[in-house]
Write an enzyme that holds these catalytic residues in place. Sequence first.
Site, PDB file in Angstrom:
ATOM      1  CB  THR A 123      20.149   3.464  39.883  1.00  0.00           C
ATOM      2  OG1 THR A 123      20.989   3.034  38.808  1.00  0.00           O
ATOM      3  CG2 THR A 123      20.977   4.196  40.916  1.00  0.00           C
ATOM      4  N   GLY A 124      18.740   0.458  38.957  1.00  0.00           N
ATOM      5  CA  GLY A 124      17.809  -0.225  38.060  1.00  0.00           C
ATOM      6  C   GLY A 124      16.650  -0.815  38.853  1.00  0.00           C
ATOM      7  CE1 TYR A 173      26.682   9.008  34.375  1.00  0.00           C
ATOM      8  CE2 TYR A 173      26.406  11.233  33.549  1.00  0.00           C
ATOM      9  CZ  TYR A 173      26.130   9.881  33.466  1.00  0.00           C
ATOM     10  OH  TYR A 173      25.294   9.414  32.468  1.00  0.00           O
ATOM     11  CE  LYS A 186      28.191   7.029  31.726  1.00  0.00           C
ATOM     12  NZ  LYS A 186      27.819   5.704  31.217  1.00  0.00           N
TER      13      LYS A 186
END
Length: 315
Positions: free
Chosen positions: A38-39, A148, A152
């Site tokens: 995604t970068g 997600y 996290k």
Amino acid sequence: MDKPVTVVTGGAGFLGSHLCDKLIEKGHKVICLDNLITGNLENISHLFGNENFRFIKYDVTEFIHVEGKVDNILHFASPASPVDYLRYPIQTLKVGSLGTHKALGLAKAKKACFLLASTSEVYGDPEIHPQPETYWGNVNPIGPRGVYDEAKRFAESMTMAYHRYHGINTRIVRIFNTYGPRMRLDDGRVLPTFISQALKNEDLTVFGDGSQTRSFCYVDDLIEGIIKLLETDFHEPVNLGNPDEITILEFAEEILKLTLSKSKIVFKELPVDDPKVRQPDITLAKKILNWEPKVSRIDGLKLTLEYFKKKVAKS
Ligand code: UDP
């Protein structure tokens, strides 16, 4: 004196690349690791050729080896928009769990300081408003966003365990909605989506009835807060975000006004487990970092709009 060496995982992403810039400006040598799912290299291309910057295309869920001394590790690698983590659910779980483990392992081996990019998503669909760090959250572990949120939460848990058991010098920042240049047009988040729809005179897609709220922080404010946190020795999680809260419907209207767009607003189905409210309680950050956001939403939006105008023109 030797320059501090700082590893930024996810350094080619939206926040990671802004961090690389700020760290270099502050005299660090930066090693940027990113597997680019995604970068985007465009975010860091201006740093190529800078002797204080090195990019390594790498998946940090694998064992991380870095030659020489490392002073800080900032773990920012992760898909970070709902659309991205639905597209890459397993990678999201892996980078939050295995990636955090590997990055902490590197911190232990190098006796480096470790900073985890956590998220307001650890609060899930919150029953307490605004959200202080002491709130434990309301997360659906098996919902689509759970990949997600739980990754996290696990990452925070792992970070505290390395701090307590191995004595690693750690920080945890809980990042609330942040925006600014270098967000991807297609990351699905509300701000790039609304701005690009408005610029293309397409309908703005408000999910649900638009009564859900968010609080948007301009990227420069957030980065300043992260650097301040790195410079403290505070190990518990700290919220960073802008408490200025707005409903998504009001936000759509604000974007239309700002862009002078002829677009209309249409309503689409609300995604599963979409938090109904979100606003950071930043009392702790104010106290321990002497930090609060300075950029108003309207000023931040104007700065961001310039970036998106160029992106839309190229797309
Ligand atoms: N949203 C929306 N239209 C869009 C994209 C998002 O109404 O085209 C809503 C979404 O349902 C959520 C809010 O905007 O309530 C913020 O969504 P985003 O994807 O930016 O991130 P989140 O804050 O949910 O992590």
